[in-house]
Design a protein around this motif. Structure first.
Motif, mmCIF file in Angstrom:
data_model
loop_
_atom_site.group_PDB
_atom_site.id
_atom_site.type_symbol
_atom_site.label_atom_id
_atom_site.label_comp_id
_atom_site.label_asym_id
_atom_site.label_seq_id
_atom_site.Cartn_x
_atom_site.Cartn_y
_atom_site.Cartn_z
ATOM 1 N N GLY A 1 13.197 -67.470 48.425
ATOM 2 C CA GLY A 1 12.987 -66.133 47.846
ATOM 3 C C GLY A 1 12.982 -66.176 46.325
ATOM 4 O O GLY A 1 11.953 -65.927 45.684
ATOM 5 N N PRO A 2 14.115 -66.508 45.716
ATOM 6 C CA PRO A 2 14.172 -66.527 44.253
ATOM 7 C C PRO A 2 13.188 -67.508 43.628
ATOM 8 O O PRO A 2 12.574 -67.221 42.612
ATOM 9 N N ARG A 3 13.025 -68.661 44.300
ATOM 10 C CA ARG A 3 12.141 -69.685 43.733
ATOM 11 C C ARG A 3 10.714 -69.171 43.593
ATOM 12 O O ARG A 3 10.009 -69.472 42.639
ATOM 13 N N HIS A 4 10.275 -68.410 44.572
ATOM 14 C CA HIS A 4 8.866 -67.999 44.581
ATOM 15 C C HIS A 4 8.683 -66.516 44.329
ATOM 16 O O HIS A 4 7.610 -65.960 44.552
ATOM 17 N N GLU A 5 9.735 -65.879 43.842
ATOM 18 C CA GLU A 5 9.714 -64.425 43.647
ATOM 19 C C GLU A 5 8.524 -63.992 42.808
ATOM 20 O O GLU A 5 7.765 -63.104 43.204
ATOM 21 N N GLU A 6 8.367 -64.657 41.671
ATOM 22 C CA GLU A 6 7.311 -64.213 40.755
ATOM 23 C C GLU A 6 5.935 -64.308 41.391
ATOM 24 O O GLU A 6 5.145 -63.371 41.329
ATOM 25 N N SER A 7 5.664 -65.451 41.989
ATOM 26 C CA SER A 7 4.335 -65.633 42.578
ATOM 27 C C SER A 7 4.051 -64.601 43.655
ATOM 28 O O SER A 7 2.982 -64.000 43.695
ATOM 29 N N ILE A 8 5.027 -64.413 44.534
ATOM 30 C CA ILE A 8 4.793 -63.488 45.638
ATOM 31 C C ILE A 8 4.621 -62.062 45.123
ATOM 32 O O ILE A 8 3.703 -61.344 45.518
ATOM 33 N N MET A 9 5.494 -61.642 44.216
ATOM 34 C CA MET A 9 5.409 -60.253 43.731
ATOM 35 C C MET A 9 4.112 -60.035 42.950
ATOM 36 O O MET A 9 3.537 -58.954 42.992
ATOM 37 N N ASN A 10 3.632 -61.073 42.271
ATOM 38 C CA ASN A 10 2.344 -60.961 41.576
ATOM 39 C C ASN A 10 1.208 -60.702 42.539
ATOM 40 O O ASN A 10 0.343 -59.866 42.298
ATOM 41 N N LEU A 11 1.211 -61.459 43.637
ATOM 42 C CA LEU A 11 0.162 -61.269 44.634
ATOM 43 C C LEU A 11 0.180 -59.843 45.165
ATOM 44 O O LEU A 11 -0.855 -59.209 45.354
ATOM 45 N N ILE A 12 1.392 -59.371 45.413
ATOM 46 C CA ILE A 12 1.516 -58.017 45.955
ATOM 47 C C ILE A 12 1.010 -57.005 44.926
ATOM 48 O O ILE A 12 0.266 -56.073 45.247
ATOM 49 N N ARG A 13 1.414 -57.211 43.685
ATOM 50 C CA ARG A 13 0.983 -56.284 42.627
ATOM 51 C C ARG A 13 -0.533 -56.216 42.541
ATOM 52 O O ARG A 13 -1.123 -55.152 42.410
ATOM 53 N N LYS A 14 -1.172 -57.377 42.634
ATOM 54 C CA LYS A 14 -2.636 -57.390 42.530
ATOM 55 C C LYS A 14 -3.260 -56.559 43.641
ATOM 56 O O LYS A 14 -4.223 -55.836 43.436
ATOM 57 N N GLU A 15 -2.690 -56.691 44.820
ATOM 58 C CA GLU A 15 -3.215 -55.956 45.959
ATOM 59 C C GLU A 15 -3.010 -54.448 45.754
ATOM 60 O O GLU A 15 -3.891 -53.646 46.056
ATOM 61 N N VAL A 16 -1.852 -54.075 45.226
ATOM 62 C CA VAL A 16 -1.579 -52.647 44.993
ATOM 63 C C VAL A 16 -2.540 -52.088 43.949
ATOM 64 O O VAL A 16 -3.064 -50.985 44.082
ATOM 65 N N GLU A 17 -2.802 -52.904 42.932
ATOM 66 C CA GLU A 17 -3.702 -52.440 41.865
ATOM 67 C C GLU A 17 -5.112 -52.191 42.368
ATOM 68 O O GLU A 17 -5.847 -51.384 41.820
ATOM 69 N N LYS A 18 -5.489 -52.909 43.446
ATOM 70 C CA LYS A 18 -6.834 -52.705 43.977
ATOM 71 C C LYS A 18 -6.982 -51.362 44.664
ATOM 72 O O LYS A 18 -8.095 -50.918 44.947
ATOM 73 N N CYS A 19 -5.876 -50.732 44.999
ATOM 74 C CA CYS A 19 -5.957 -49.472 45.740
ATOM 75 C C CYS A 19 -6.212 -48.318 44.795
ATOM 76 O O CYS A 19 -5.544 -48.184 43.777
ATOM 77 N N ASP A 20 -7.150 -47.475 45.184
ATOM 78 C CA ASP A 20 -7.395 -46.273 44.381
ATOM 79 C C ASP A 20 -6.192 -45.364 44.407
ATOM 80 O O ASP A 20 -5.746 -44.857 43.397
ATOM 81 N N SER A 21 -5.721 -45.141 45.608
ATOM 82 C CA SER A 21 -4.454 -44.413 45.677
ATOM 83 C C SER A 21 -3.586 -45.080 46.736
ATOM 84 O O SER A 21 -3.965 -45.247 47.889
ATOM 85 N N PHE A 22 -2.435 -45.480 46.292
ATOM 86 C CA PHE A 22 -1.592 -46.349 47.097
ATOM 87 C C PHE A 22 -0.482 -45.554 47.772
ATOM 88 O O PHE A 22 0.176 -44.746 47.150
ATOM 89 N N SER A 23 -0.306 -45.786 49.073
ATOM 90 C CA SER A 23 0.714 -44.973 49.724
ATOM 91 C C SER A 23 1.973 -45.735 50.097
ATOM 92 O O SER A 23 3.050 -45.157 50.121
#
Lengths: 475, 350
Positions: free
Chosen positions: B112-134
């Protein structure tokens, strides 16, 4: 995916190791039809461009050029290793990964452990480090050796401590051949007990195997094949003892059939880590699920089926029969009686076209006849790998952490005491520098402590399972 | 409004694939009794929630795939691509080599801690692609090491970083009789942590789904693939567009809105406790279908059993050394036991 390195030590270790590499090549050739070097193969083999001189030849992707085993071969006599290097498998081994001597250990653990240990310590470390460097992500060392001799037993266990110190995060799985009562090496009890102490302290997981069980399996197969009954022709590649289809077809050496059984054990153990399936089981899961307390890491293995019949008109033995067989003594690689002892944990590693409902149905069916320790009544770990072994449509490897290993250890201790009381042959050991009688007494204590742990667990057998009082919460 | 799915571990990824496949099949399947305009509104709504559009028309799942070893993700990616109808994003995966070894501590405290940044970045990118995120839909099992340990860790992170969005965890309750020997330990550690950071836990028991396959569907040799497909069908019918309060033709914009209804979570049952969400459009191959999501006492018995078994094992200290090796101490176990006993007691006091 991760890689594993095999360290084969002594005559027995190297002969088994040789069979293992042979069958591993055969298995990967059967699965990997396109000749592409993939992650599955890379778990045990490097892909090397042999035209490149020196060390730079590793190829990580693309077509298979030349496969080299991730192995370190160690023997204090040259005979066995030389034979390997002149045989059909010579190209599979990297000659830089060998350590040999000429004089042998004389069936003396002390010579193997102390004399050769200190003599070859640096070289061994260097080869091990090299093999680790070639791995992207090394997960496990597989050590193969016998307990009764001098090199496999002494030097083989010497390097366990070395591995623990140098590579603390890499698992150490040891396949140990235990001597039978009629073993022709008189000092085998001494060697075995001295080695046991090291296994207790430095191995993550041990698979004890005895020659008698392997021999019994072969006899059973011979009986089947030679019985002349209609339709009993067996598919050649399917025999758990055969190397048909592999490189070493001209085997016919006495121990080859037995060694192939052990080789198949190792292949099945690692199949779910190498190949895909609906419920994968990696090597680190074996230790996690089957070792409830650090010292209790001895696992009894059973392999099934031992062969497949060629006659398609005879219906294949029902799938359920395979599960029953895994719990029959005929298929165990150690003489023991798990059904009348206590299970601490059990793993079922299934390969081929078997689904979760088949496994569940059989667990339900077999559970009532098996006794599990009170705190692990549902102590089953299962894995489903889609790729069956060569020659079969499905197979099962059962690994049991069971108190039934206790009698084996107790017998070994008795044989040891018979010799030790008379101080028979002791001088051969004591004349080695650093060896004292305390080494012997410590080794026996270590074994006695282990036996005592099994005794305590056995004492809980047949006691009614009581639910312990739970935490009470103020609302 | 869109949902971002996070699939963790072998189970999470295998199920995630089936869910996206079921959702897309449904939106392409026959419309049943509704009219064309209705069908188009339905399809558009469905697509937008779970897929983003690619240039050559192949929808891309709004998903992040996480696993600590590569075999399952590789398989999942290729199955999706092979279907030809949809696929996963090229850079939507996070993968390592060694696996979590069925060890919650390894997943939660090491990976978890070791890969926190990478995983959360991936998630952020996906959220940013959403016009409106629920919100998030996190699919994980409780019995293993990755889905359970990293799942708990990631959910906690999502709670910190996206506190306003809904987080719904789909958790798979393992078979009572072992798939994994330490499954009870992994389960109690997961549940006690998720209780603090997740908004809603949607539970599916392997035993229950297995029975459905056996008794209702008459499948002889049940595979995990069968089980996952039944699960995906159920989840699909929960998530597909339904009418919003306004009128027909207006699909409820936020699919997770219904789950925010506090009436679902209170300890007393009001008269109008059933929320009915309707649509005329058919689901998958069924002309009419209904799905029930309930917050009831059904879970008390299985939860109680898992806590009981884990407690018995804990009393003998079996396997504890495997967890303390990676920083989960006996105290952490006791904390988990305490939280869960409280949950059981609360449900029992209803």
């Amino acid at each position: 995916m991760t890689q594993s390195v095999v360290v084969q030590v002594g005559q027995c270790g190297n002969q088994i190791g040789c069979c293992f590499w042979d069958l591993a090549l055969r298995e990967h050739a059967a699965v990997n039809q396109k000749g592409i070097y993939d992650e599955a193969i890379s778990s045990f083999f490097r892909n090397v461009d042999t035209r490149v001189v020196g060390d730079g030849g590793s190829i990580s992707k693309g077509k298979i050029c030349s496969l080299k085993a991730r192995a370190v071969l160690i023997d204090m006599e040259e005979g066995v290793v030389n034979e390997i290097l002149q045989g059909p498998l010579r190209d599979v081994f990297d000659t830089k990964q060998l350590i040999t001597d000429i004089s042998g250990s004389g069936n003396n653990w002390a010579v193997g452990h102390r004399v050769f240990g200190s003599l070859y310590q640096d070289q061994i470390l260097e080869k091990l480090r090299k093999s680790a460097e070639h791995c992207d992500c090394l997960q496990c060392f597989f050590i193969i050796h016998s307990m009764g001799g001098g090199t496999g037993s002494g030097l083989g266990t010497f390097l366990l401590k070395m591995l623990e110190d140098e590579f603390p995060e890499v698992y150490r799985f040891v396949t140990s051949i235990y001597p039978s009562g009629e073993d022709d090496v008189i000092t085998s009890p001494y060697n075995s007990i001295l080695a046991m102490k090291e296994l207790n302290e430095h191995a993550d997981c041990v698979l004890p195997i005895d020659n008698q069980s392997l021999f019994d399996i072969i006899s059973k197969i011979d009986l089947m094949v030679n019985s002349g009954k209609l339709g009993t022709t067996v598919k050649p590649k399917s025999l758990v003892t055969s190397s048909s289809g592999a490189l070493k077809t001209r085997h016919k050496k006495p121990f080859d059939a037995m060694n192939n059984i052990v080789a198949n054990l190792l292949l099945n153990l690692t199949s779910s880590a190498r190949f895909e399936g609906s419920l994968n089981m990696d090597l680190n899961e074996i230790s996690m699920n089957l070792v409830p307390f650090p010292q209790l890491h001895y696992l009894v293995s059973s392999l099934t089926p031992l062969y497949t019949l060629t006659d398609v008109n005879i219906p294949p033995r029902r799938l359920d029969q395979m599960f029953s067989d895994a719990f029959s003594k005929d298929h165990q690689l150690l003489r023991a009686d798990p059904k009348h002892s206590l299970y601490l944990a059990c793993a079922l590693m299934v390969r081929g076209n078997v689904q979760v409902s088949d496994v569940r149905r059989n667990i339900e069916r077999l559970k009532p006849s098996l006794q599990f320790v009170s705190w692990n009544q549902e102590g089953w770990k299962t894995s489903l790998c889609s790729i069956p072994p060569v020659g079969h449509s499905h197979s099962l490897l059962a690994l049991a952490n069971n108190t039934c290993v206790k009698p084996t250890f107790m017998e070994l201790k008795e044989r040891f005491m018979r010799l030790y009381k008379k101080k028979a042959h002791l001088h051969h050991y004591l004349q080695v520098e650093g060896m004292e009688e305390s080494c012997f007494t410590e080794a026996v204590s270590s074994l006695s402590a282990l036996i005592q742990e099994y005794n305590q667990l056995d004492a809980t057998k047949n006691m009614p399972v009581q639910d312990l009082p739970r935490l009470s919460i103020a609302m | 409004m869109s949902i971002v799915t996070v699939q963790l571990g072998q189970c999470g990824n295998q199920i995630g694939f089936e869910v996206f496949d079921a959702l897309l099949s449904d939106s392409h399947s026959s419309q049943g009794l509704c009219c064309k305009r209705e069908n188009e509104a339905y399809q558009a709504s469905c697509k937008e929630r779970f897929f983003s559009e690619e240039e050559n028309g192949v929808p891309i799942a709004r998903a992040v795939l996480v696993d600590m070893e590569p075999k399952v993700i590789n398989q999942t990616l290729s199955k999706a691509a092979q279907s030809g109808r949809w696929k996963y994003g090229q850079h939507a995966c996070f993968c390592q080599k060694q696996g979590s070894g069925n060890n919650w501590a390894y997943g939660y405290s090491v990976h978890g801690p070791r890969h926190e940044e990478s995983i959360m970045n991936l998630i952020r990118k996906e959220v940013e692609k959403c016009d409106s995120f629920s919100g998030f839909f996190i699919i994980m099992s409780m019995a293993g090491g990755t889905g359970s340990g990293i799942g708990a860790f990631v959910t906690q992170n999502l709670q910190d970083q996206y506190s306003n969005s809904l987080k719904m965890n789909q958790i798979i309750w393992p078979y009572g009789t072992g798939e994994v020997i330490v499954q009870n330990y992994n389960s109690i550690l997961t549940l006690s942590h998720l209780y603090r950071s997740s908004d809603a836990l949607l539970v599916h028991e392997n035993d229950a789904v297995h029975k459905i396959c056996a008794k209702l569907m008459n499948i002889k040799q049940i595979s995990f693939s069968d089980i996952n497909q039944v699960l995906a069908h159920q989840l699909g019918s929960v998530f597909q567009p339904t009418y919003s309060a306004e009128s027909s033709f207006h699909y409820r914009r936020n699919p997770l809105e219904g789950f925010k209804d506090p009436a679902l979570y209170t300890s007393w049952l009001p008269v109008h406790a059933f929320n009915v969400w309707k649509t005329q459009r058919a689901f998958s191959k069924y002309e009419k279908s209904a799905v029930l999501v309930s917050n009831s006492q059904f879970l008390v018995k299985p939860l109680d059993m898992i806590v009981g078994k884990a407690w018995n094992m804990f009393a003998s200290k079996a396997y504890i050394h495997q967890y303390t090796k990676f920083g989960i101490e006996e105290e952490d176990f006791l904390d988990s036991f305490t939280s869960l006993e409280q949950v059981v007691a609360s449900y029992c006091n209803l």
